[in-house]
Design a protein around this motif. Structure first.
Motif, PDB file in Angstrom:
ATOM      1  N   LEU A  33       6.732   0.556  -0.943  1.00  0.00           N
ATOM      2  CA  LEU A  33       7.343  -0.754  -0.724  1.00  0.00           C
ATOM      3  C   LEU A  33       6.723  -1.448   0.488  1.00  0.00           C
ATOM      4  N   ALA A  34       6.368  -0.678   1.514  1.00  0.00           N
ATOM      5  CA  ALA A  34       5.702  -1.274   2.674  1.00  0.00           C
ATOM      6  C   ALA A  34       4.375  -1.903   2.262  1.00  0.00           C
ATOM      7  N   LEU A  35       3.670  -1.239   1.363  1.00  0.00           N
ATOM      8  CA  LEU A  35       2.407  -1.786   0.873  1.00  0.00           C
ATOM      9  C   LEU A  35       2.628  -3.046   0.047  1.00  0.00           C
ATOM     10  N   THR A  36       3.565  -2.998  -0.900  1.00  0.00           N
ATOM     11  CA  THR A  36       3.773  -4.161  -1.760  1.00  0.00           C
ATOM     12  C   THR A  36       4.350  -5.349  -0.996  1.00  0.00           C
ATOM     13  N   LEU A  37       5.178  -5.079   0.024  1.00  0.00           N
ATOM     14  CA  LEU A  37       5.711  -6.173   0.832  1.00  0.00           C
ATOM     15  C   LEU A  37       4.607  -6.930   1.545  1.00  0.00           C
ATOM     16  N   ARG A  38       3.549  -6.218   1.924  1.00  0.00           N
ATOM     17  CA  ARG A  38       2.467  -6.845   2.663  1.00  0.00           C
ATOM     18  C   ARG A  38       1.429  -7.495   1.744  1.00  0.00           C
ATOM     19  N   MET A  39       1.522  -7.230   0.475  1.00  0.00           N
ATOM     20  CA  MET A  39       0.612  -7.867  -0.469  1.00  0.00           C
ATOM     21  C   MET A  39       1.280  -9.012  -1.229  1.00  0.00           C
ATOM     22  N   CYS A  40       2.608  -9.015  -1.239  1.00  0.00           N
ATOM     23  CA  CYS A  40       3.343 -10.042  -1.980  1.00  0.00           C
ATOM     24  C   CYS A  40       4.089 -10.955  -1.004  1.00  0.00           C
ATOM     25  N   ARG A  41       4.519 -12.094  -1.503  1.00  0.00           N
ATOM     26  CA  ARG A  41       5.112 -13.100  -0.623  1.00  0.00           C
ATOM     27  C   ARG A  41       6.610 -12.958  -0.459  1.00  0.00           C
ATOM     28  N   SER A  42       7.266 -12.176  -1.273  1.00  0.00           N
ATOM     29  CA  SER A  42       8.719 -12.094  -1.166  1.00  0.00           C
ATOM     30  C   SER A  42       9.191 -10.677  -1.449  1.00  0.00           C
ATOM     31  N   PRO A  43      10.343 -10.299  -0.898  1.00  0.00           N
ATOM     32  CA  PRO A  43      10.899  -8.963  -1.162  1.00  0.00           C
ATOM     33  C   PRO A  43      11.159  -8.723  -2.638  1.00  0.00           C
ATOM     34  N   VAL A  96       1.051 -10.048   5.518  1.00  0.00           N
ATOM     35  CA  VAL A  96       0.724  -8.756   6.106  1.00  0.00           C
ATOM     36  C   VAL A  96       0.623  -8.849   7.613  1.00  0.00           C
ATOM     37  N   SER A  97       0.681  -7.705   8.238  1.00  0.00           N
ATOM     38  CA  SER A  97       0.393  -7.577   9.650  1.00  0.00           C
ATOM     39  C   SER A  97      -0.808  -6.650   9.781  1.00  0.00           C
TER      40      SER A  97
END
Length: 202
Positions: A33-43, A96-97
């Motif tokens: 989920l940390a990976l997908t959160l940083r690749m996508c624009r919304s939770p 992303v950060s």
């Protein structure tokens, strides 16, 4: 969690044991989920991509060749799921950060003063904006390298690329990001002899 337990669950899951696979999901769900959160624009989109990644893992376990780590294979599925979901949503930018150390950002260690904290927050916001502007192929490899600390060969396996391409994209992505930060006036490379802090943008 040790590798022996993970391998036990993996072996059982490959034989069709849903409870063993559920243990693998619990083991990796936060990292995926940390990976997908940083690749996508919304939770919401990130959660959808993570769910699709685990579904693909469950369906593809019988084809998984243990030439790489399960986590590396799972990152590849998650990255592919993000691309698919973003394509369906018509979205092409991520959120992303990036760890400051790899960008040679001069972030002081220890407790910052209020002014330093404000400056750091502003810098982190500029990094976020710069990373959102990167092409997806650069953004994805930077996420795996800087945030998930994967080696070049692991990124190559996860993204189905050769190592040379991975290194090239990381290098070009960093240069583009530095250019963005320099243009915004929020980046000043430290002297070569000066050590940089290791604290990243949270």
């Amino acid at each position: 969690m040790n590798d022996v337990q993970e391998q036990t669950w993996l072996a059982a899951a490959r034989q069709g044991d849903p409870e063993a696979f559920a243990e693998l999901v619990r083991l990796y769900e936060k990292r995926v989920l940390a990976l997908t959160l940083r690749m996508c624009r919304s939770p919401e989109i990130a959660a959808e991509a993570a769910q699709e990644a685990f579904l693909a893992a469950w369906q593809g376990l019988k084809f998984f060749r243990e030439e790489s780590r399960f986590s590396t294979w799972l990152y590849r599925l998650a990255s592919n799921a993000c691309v698919d979901v973003l394509r369906r949503e018509g979205r092409h930018q991520g959120h992303v950060s990036l760890e400051d150390e790899e960008l040679n950002l001069d972030v002081p260690s220890g407790l910052p003063t209020p002014q330093e904290e404000a400056e750091r927050r502003e810098l982190c916001e500029q990094i976020e904006a710069g990373l959102q502007a990167l092409p997806p192929e650069y953004r994805s490899v930077l996420i795996l390298r800087e945030l998930h600390q994967l080696r070049y060969d692991e990124i190559a396996e996860a993204m189905d690329l050769d190592v040379g391409t991975v290194k090239s994209r990381i290098s070009r992505g960093r240069k583009r990001l530095r250019g963005f930060l320099l243009a915004s006036g929020n980046f000043s490379p430290p002297p070569a002899s000066k050590k940089t802090g290791k604290e990243g943008c949270k």
